[in-house]
Design a protein around this motif. Structure first.
Motif: not given
Lengths: 284, 266
Positions: A181-193
């Motif tokens: 979950e944590i890594l997924g959210q970080i990857a999402l931040l990387h992609r979106q922001k």
């Protein structure tokens, strides 16, 4: 737009009896928006290197540049830098101190001189980004589970809206679900922001799955710098440094040894499955 | 900055002093510290200085390490000297406004300062040449006879060694939390007194929590290994006196004899 280290060396201990050279002649550049993994054994200098990047430690020799500016120049705003290059330490939940979750996340933005309203707004955004529900905002950090506490701590850094996010072993001590979950959210931040992320990790699987580029540290030196498949292709050299490639790499190498004409490059489970299917002559 | 604290620090080396039994060093330090308060004449001072110099030379510890200990008591030292200088009554030498400095005052101030410095030198020398574990082992053995009057020798020694062990851990932890909060924009250096004290909250709260967590973890780990206090507990490496230790006791005795002789010269 980058974070650049030039011939960095660092040793600690003020007397030669205690002196340990933590970093030896490191040069590298991390561009905005990159997702970089850093691997290396305990004591290889990873954590020290991370602290160099936001000027928490002063290098003995060499220079650190942020967007081309020397961060150790007399007039450089290092406090500002620390908000641009957010560093999440190992076990960051140990640094929580406020009586409720929201105030703790506000600590960073408030230190930047933002108004209480603005700080609160940013804190709420950051908490939402890491997936902490609103019901928890008024709870004491100590009422939360370990995984949630860690998210709150990460939100504390995210609330400063950094351009680069450095995470030192963000999944240490978490269960597989919390880790994903944590890594997924970080990857999402990387992609979106488009946030630049530097991930220090022991887990080769995590690194293989998320990062675009890997830095390998050994005894204070930067030994390899390249894309995951290049790095993991050197599994023998990695083993000598006490590191390993992801498990699937070994499986593919094993299959090839047994005579299956399989591509040994894949580093994630999904890629490996496809490669094996192709080698067997079936559609992935 | 936090790593600068030297009290209780060990300096690894291979010297005659390092190899001595910790009991010899504890008793020797105790004897030396008491002896410092026995003389009031230069001859006694000379003997005490020579003995200290001899021990420092033997220890192979760089002088800079021994001097560092004095820095910690510098303020205390200055206050003591000033008070002695002005408040000891006697034959006046100098008069500044309402304050007088007497000959006796100067004498007392100088001797007190030297005593305090030697005291720190002597005790730092002990900790610099003895690992904390050895030190508590020695203490435990020395306190053992007091068990008859229900002094919990082992427990006292265990508490001491745990406390000593925790000092570097907590210092490291402080360093880490300070860095983590600095990374979140905290400022521990600038601002007035009130801001500085307020600024310590983000440091002290996590530090206390961490100390309690570590203590509870340690207690659990000790219980898991069936620790039940000192009763019936044996040692893997029990302390045994060697020829060198006997010689050391001889040297301490010799020092005491020389000091007694020196006391007669007034």
């Amino acid at each position: 737009m980058s974070l650049k280290l030039e011939q960095l060396s660092y040793s600690y201990g003020d007397h030669k009896v205690y002196e340990i050279q933590a970093l030896k002649d490191i040069s590298l550049e991390i561009r905005s928006g990159e997702f970089v993994g850093v691997i290396g054994q305990t004591g290889s200098g990873k954590s020290t290197l991370m602290q160099m990047m936001n000027a928490l430690e002063k290098p003995g020799e060499g220079k650190v540049f942020f967007h081309g500016q020397d961060v150790w120049a007399a007039d450089f705003d290092r406090k500002g830098l620390r908000s641009k290059v957010g560093l999440v330490f190992q076990y960051p939940e140990h640094q929580l101190f406020e009586s409720d979750v929201l105030s703790d996340v506000c600590f960073g933005p408030k230190n930047l001189g933002l108004s209480p309203q603005e700080a609160k707004k940013r804190a709420k955004e950051a908490l939402a980004l890491v997936g902490v529900e609103e019901a928890c905002y008024k709870m004491s950090p100590f009422e939360l589970s370990g995984g949630q506490r860690r998210r709150v701590a990460i939100a504390g850094v995210l609330a400063m809206e950094p351009e680069f996010l450095i995470l030192d072993e963000p999944t240490a001590g978490l269960d597989p679900k919390g880790r994903d979950e944590i890594l997924g959210q970080i990857a999402l931040l990387h992609r979106q922001k488009g946030m630049g992320v530097i991930l220090v990790s022991h887990s080769m699987e995590d690194v293989a799955r998320y990062v675009e580029r890997i830095l390998v540290m050994d005894q204070g030196r930067l030994v390899y710098d390249g894309v995951p498949r290049e790095i993991f292709a050197r599994c023998e050299q990695l083993a000598q440094m006490g590191l390993a490639a992801p498990n699937v790499t070994y499986i593919l190498h094993g299959l090839k040894e047994k005579g299956l004409q399989v591509d040994t490059d894949p580093v994630t489970v999904e890629e490996a499955r496809d490669a094996i299917l192709r080698a067997l002559g079936r559609e992935p | 900055m936090i790593r600068d604290i030297t009290i209780g620090q060990y300096y690894p080396s291979e010297s005659a002093l390092h190899r001595l039994d910790p009991r010899v060093k504890i008793i020797g330090t105790l004897v030396y510290v008491i002896s410092l308060f026995l003389f009031r004449n230069p001859a006694g001072l000379l003997v005490a200085t020579l003995f200290l110099g001899f021990c420092i030379g033997l220890s192979k510890v760089p002088l800079s390490f021994i001097f560092k200990g004095v820095r910690a008591i510098l303020v205390f030292l200055l206050i003591t000297v000033v008070f002695n200088l002005f408040l000891v009554p006697g034959e006046p030498v100098l008069r500044i406004w309402k304050l007088t400095i007497s000959r006796e005052g100067i004498h007392t101030a100088v001797f007190t300062a030297i005593r305090l410095i030697y005291l720190i030198f002597g005790s730092s020398l002990m900790t610099l040449t003895t690992t904390p574990n050895h030190l508590t082992d020695g203490l435990e053995r020395l306190l053992e006879p007091l068990r008859i009057i229900h002094v919990p020798a082992h427990e006292v020694a265990m508490m001491m060694s745990i406390a000593l062990r925790f000092i570097p851990i907590l210092l490291e932890e402080t360093d880490k939390i300070m860095k983590a909060q600095t990374a979140r924009g905290a400022d521990f250096e600038s601002g007035g007194l009130i801001r500085k004290v307020k600024g310590l909250v983000p440091l002290l709260v996590p530090l206390f929590i961490s100390a309690f967590r570590r203590a509870s973890d340690l207690a659990l780990a000790m219980e898991a290994r069936c620790y039940r206090g000192g009763k019936g507990r044996t040692k893997m490496n029990p302390l045994r006196y060697t020829a060198g230790d006997r010689i050391a006791y001889g040297v301490i005795l010799l020092y005491l004899i020389l000091l007694t002789v020196a006391l007669r010269f007034t």
